[in-house]
Design an enzyme around this catalytic site. Structure first.
Site, short mmCIF file in Angstrom:
data_model
loop_
_atom_site.label_atom_id
_atom_site.label_comp_id
_atom_site.label_asym_id
_atom_site.label_seq_id
_atom_site.Cartn_x
_atom_site.Cartn_y
_atom_site.Cartn_z
N LYS A 280 0.81 -1.21 0.00
CA LYS A 280 0.00 0.00 0.00
C LYS A 280 0.85 1.28 0.00
O LYS A 280 0.46 2.29 -0.57
CB LYS A 280 -0.92 0.01 1.22
CG LYS A 280 -1.98 -1.09 1.20
CD LYS A 280 -2.76 -1.14 2.50
CE LYS A 280 -3.75 -2.32 2.50
NZ LYS A 280 -4.41 -2.46 3.81
N VAL A 281 1.95 1.22 0.70
CA VAL A 281 2.77 2.43 0.85
C VAL A 281 4.20 2.10 0.47
O VAL A 281 4.74 1.07 0.87
CB VAL A 281 2.72 2.92 2.32
CG1 VAL A 281 3.73 4.03 2.56
CG2 VAL A 281 1.32 3.39 2.67
#
Lengths: 383, 383, 383, 383
Positions: free
Chosen positions: C335-336
């Site tokens: 996600k990051v």
């Protein structure tokens, strides 16, 4: 005569870009000690940052910002109350984190009259830097221990996100031993021993006048601000004293009398009844400085509670430990007055420069003269 | 001869319903000291609660439960490794919180070989209870300071949700002074002074044999388990020493040598190279006990790191302070081995009975004999 | 036509001395609601405080100060990367705490392109203030609940150290109901409903042009910045919708489609692949905004991870909950990105003005144009 | 017909020694996904551990132990008050941590009447395990992110010290989509949709009767215990709904009406005025469940405050956010009664089994019958 030959040739070339930029390589690829100890921690200079308007704006906000602003206000009050003796309490690794100059500036501007600290701040960190050594910025990738086995092999010590050269720290240990060995064998308060460290710096040219960095130990020595470390063997000085006592086994020797520490700080409370506490962190310094109110009472002097008290901490209050206990709780013990007290839930590297900088730029210290508490302790106290 | 006349007539009648049930009346309506000091803290008895299956179940869960279970396992390993000297470190107000009996039981069952503690746990709380006094349950409404001004007037001290009778605490202070006054004037380690406190209890009938409650100070005295308080003036004993030194001004006097503390604990590390740390809280005890590895090195003895280390704490690691610093960080300093270390993020009154109870009910101590470290310190150490 | 008659006559006269100064009287002596609601929270104006030098100095310190400085740097990077869509995530009571103007300024200067928030910040606090109401400074003596029974009788709600007039909040609830009743019955995303609230303010003269205070809802409406509240019934708007649905039982009605929220935010990620997260607190907004990377993937679009991510929080990571989970953990979920992420362990009222103020005074926004993401959502997206 | 073919052949052979024993190899040496996903999280069974005596002993201790014991007592009171509807609130990753069976047991023994939760606990974790998947123990060396880049490549997601197979999670996403696609297009409350998930499990043989593991979703379906997720798109179900709405663009579709959630829960409060909250963590579930008191008021029903309320959390109260806000604060809002409320500062994996286990073994549920709140919602409510 200076004797820093082993290390004084170190030159720190600062990298042009910020040290904390993430390196591409993995922790496991790291190569040399020199590469890791490149970017020194630099101490913030509150004199360069006028935060008065910023902190004033926080007075009408909520949570930590308002608490911080109120604490800054109380610190200013302490200083404007010229009767008040300001006792600075230090726990946590603060000097290694870039807060040395803040404290030096407070001492040099008569904004602090006595210090109670953990030994590490005073010896392993402040005195260590006074000897010409530095603390270093560690990459984010080291924060949680991923490289600790490698660091140990390189003799690099880690404090969260900061590196220290263990070899340099050993020189610091040896220097404390040398100072101890030069003293007449008897029981000393930590205050007396730290003053000897200040004298050592002064006589060995580790002074701003001689082109070297300023330090808390030196500034306090020159300004007659006493420094107490109630657990003084619990730091680099402890390694010196162990070596000294081991070598002097069976003979007279230097000892560290923590009873004398307590007695001396209590005498200051008696000599200067109005007091304020400016506390960074909790631990032994917080408890020790609070307890002198009771100790004065035991000596038959009805001492007033600390009139002002502020504490910066992230410690939780819910485990019942002293570090996070509220200042209200201290008031049940008759130690701290309830009127001007403030806990600030914040990490010190952010909050302390704002609080200290606020009081500094408000000029509250200007009408204040130095209290020279170290001189008070050299005279007999009438109790 | 016992001299607890002033207070020994106190009888605690326990209320039939739990003391923590909220009272209807307001904090401001409170009347007498007697009403507030009704329900004593009662120490949990791990021998009564077999938590082995419960803790074993936690091994396959996540977060703090799994960490707690792993810590319990490591404590058991320490005990099964009969070479290992177990050093218990105590910070935070633990004895007042009901953990006295846990520690007494560990000492009596050879599960602890040395203790490093804050002074408050040993003197203000354990020795205080050994003198016949109690800690009391405070109502929830006092937790956040709403009644502190009233408490001060009643001479009731508060530790979060616990009350102490300040008048009884003064008797504790006076008792320490009496013990100090009975000693030959010289520099003592805290360990020596605490042993004198144990002797005092033994000789004055404050023993289970005489029908009194057991205590850590007494159990350690009887089992030759040394107790060190590196900041020993920072507690009730400090009030005694201040009174003593004040009265003996200009004459020879008793002093507390924290250097000697460090030297003695280091000698134990040298005499018994395999060590494990069982730490409740952080602060000075944690740092002090970790540092003896380095101190031994300074004495020319290549000491092994602490082989096992567990710590129960709620301190945050993100402020860089030692109390919350990970044991991995300690390994960068060469103090703690990485293999068997575990931090447990939990408040000690819940976690410590589970960890200690697990090790107790696994019977790990049965093959273990007492190390009598206090006796080791009476003989010359060959370094 | 404005219809704030019931309360618009309130005039707040600020007391000459700071409101947080401790009052002498006890909590229990408090008299009127008017006395308690005297000193309004005032929103800090980052435009007035150039903190660039201060934050730059923090880059070479340690702990939270260095993390904060790095986060400020990453926010500046996001803005200089003109491809990047900046998503601001808000959890915790931030607007009531004095952070409204910071966010309004970011929106007005194109420094934020979308907002994901808890409902309370947007409706109960921002929209509430847009209706002409205020939050008030509560005295320190209320922080821990000592006066809550009295407050309830006075219809004053408390958020830690802040007061709200419950009667004014009921007007806010009623206003949301009025807006809902005016809409065509169907399923709406929270984004659509909040835009209706902005339209309401605009049409009813609750605008700076009309001499009223600016607000986040209005600024976002005017700048086409979408606001999402994934749990939109969990706030003042929820009271409106409950009233609406109750009145419309058995008929067609307005509903809040949280699925549509997620779908819309995912569409923005697809339309503008480079994204950065600026997160205050954790909770649902943090998770929701992170998850759109996976949602895009599920729609068959290989979306890049969030390129930049910073989070200000005091949540602990050790309980495994999302709010305090590190951004590194989010990278395991894809996600990051790991390169430009920074957690800042600090309370938002102190840290957010410094980070936002730094980016503002560095002028990073100047080369940036508005992304008008609300308009993007009105056109069909090619997936 | 079951359709778990892709994964149902997985067999988990548990290693003979505890999975958390530190492996000698470095994080960077890790090899296969299979090696990492070896030791499944196992859910603690409170029925096997009679903790009554242990928790009773904690009643006379201090700090968290006494708070925990009081919370256990209040939970028991809730159950003995047979009028009381018990609402369980879940935030944080609890099911993945080994707490699934605790909650299933509470539901099966009529100790919980409604659940308000984050979506992740219900869908990504409980329903996920109901589909036959597991969570796995991650080694300590992964806790702080050292291996996250590798994990991402292996499609392993990490929750602090726990691993999840991302490929299995995608199957869970797809299953939610399949369920959604089978429904009549209209606006649903999360409660209705979760009941459909329960029906799916029941009809597809994912039941104890069929030899499969029990689950919260199934137990609640069978016992008519409604589950609400106020931010229901913020979880695996959100991925299903996004896929559904994308496929149905321009057509009628399923939507998640969070307004209906709030309306339904408020109806339960009206139908069953006496309520108690048993809260694990804070966030949206805490706020949402508290707010129904006000919502009932808005519907013209003078609702009583929640009569009982306990919360387990490690969130700090000093940042003003709701998660850590005290229950006293909620009482100023008229949501929670002050008489029987207790915050427990503890991590849930330790505290919740003790509190739930205490109430279970005290047999408080025996006189209690099931409330079948799901059936209540199928009938018209007279408001």
């Amino acid at each position: 005569m200076k004797d820093f030959g082993r290390v004084c040739c170190l030159k720190f070339t600062e990298s042009p870009r910020p040290a904390w930029v993430k390196r591409d390589k993995l922790v496991s690829d790291m190569s040399t000690k020199k590469e890791l100890l490149q970017a020194p921690i630099q101490h913030i200079d509150i004199k360069q940052h006028n935060v008065v308007a910023l902190v004033d704006a926080m007075k009408s906000m909520a949570y930590s910002s308002r608490d911080l602003a109120r604490a800054a206000d109380i610190y200013e009050m302490m200083l404007r109350d010229t009767e008040c003796g300001v006792i600075l309490c230090l726990a946590g690794s603060l000097i290694s984190a870039g807060l040395q100059k803040v404290i030096v500036d407070l001492v040099r501007h008569n904004m602090v009259d006595a210090i109670v600290s953990t030994g590490a701040n005073i010896v392993d960190q402040d005195f260590f830097e006074a000897l010409g050594f530095k603390h270093y910025i560690a990459g984010d990738e080291y924060k949680y221990g991923a490289g600790d086995a490698d660091l140990r092999e390189l003799m690099i010590d880690r404090i969260y996100d900061t590196f220290i050269d263990e070899e340099e720290l050993r020189i610091c240990d040896e220097t404390t031993e040398k100072i101890i060995n030069s003293l007449e064998p008897r029981a000393y308060s930590s205050r007396e021993l730290i003053a000897e460290m200040g004298k050592y710096l002064s006589e060995n040219g580790r002074t701003p006048k001689a082109g070297e960095a300023d330090s808390i130990v030196l500034a306090c020595y020159e300004k007659n601000v006493p420094i107490f470390c109630p657990a003084f063997s619990d730091c680099s000085f402890g390694f010196g004293i162990v070596a000294h006592q081991h070598a002097r086994k069976g003979k007279t020797m230097v000892s560290i009398d923590s009873g004398k520490d307590f007695y001396e700080l209590t005498q200051l409370k008696i000599a200067n009844p109005t007091t304020g506490l400016l506390m960074i962190g909790g631990g032994v310094p917080k408890n020790f400085a609070q307890d002198i109110v009771v100790a004065a009472d035991i000596l038959g002097v009805e001492a007033s509670m600390h009139k002002y008290a502020i504490q910066i901490t992230v410690a939780d209050s819910r485990d019942g430990a002293l570090s996070g206990s509220t200042l209200k709780e201290a008031s049940s013990w008759g130690k701290v007055d309830l009127t001007f007290e403030q806990m600030v839930f914040a990490e010190a590297t952010i909050a302390f420069p704002l609080i200290a900088g606020y009081a500094f730029h408000k000029g509250a210290y200007e009408a204040r003269s130095e209290k020279k508490f170290s001189e008070v302790l050299m005279e007999p106290i009438a109790v």
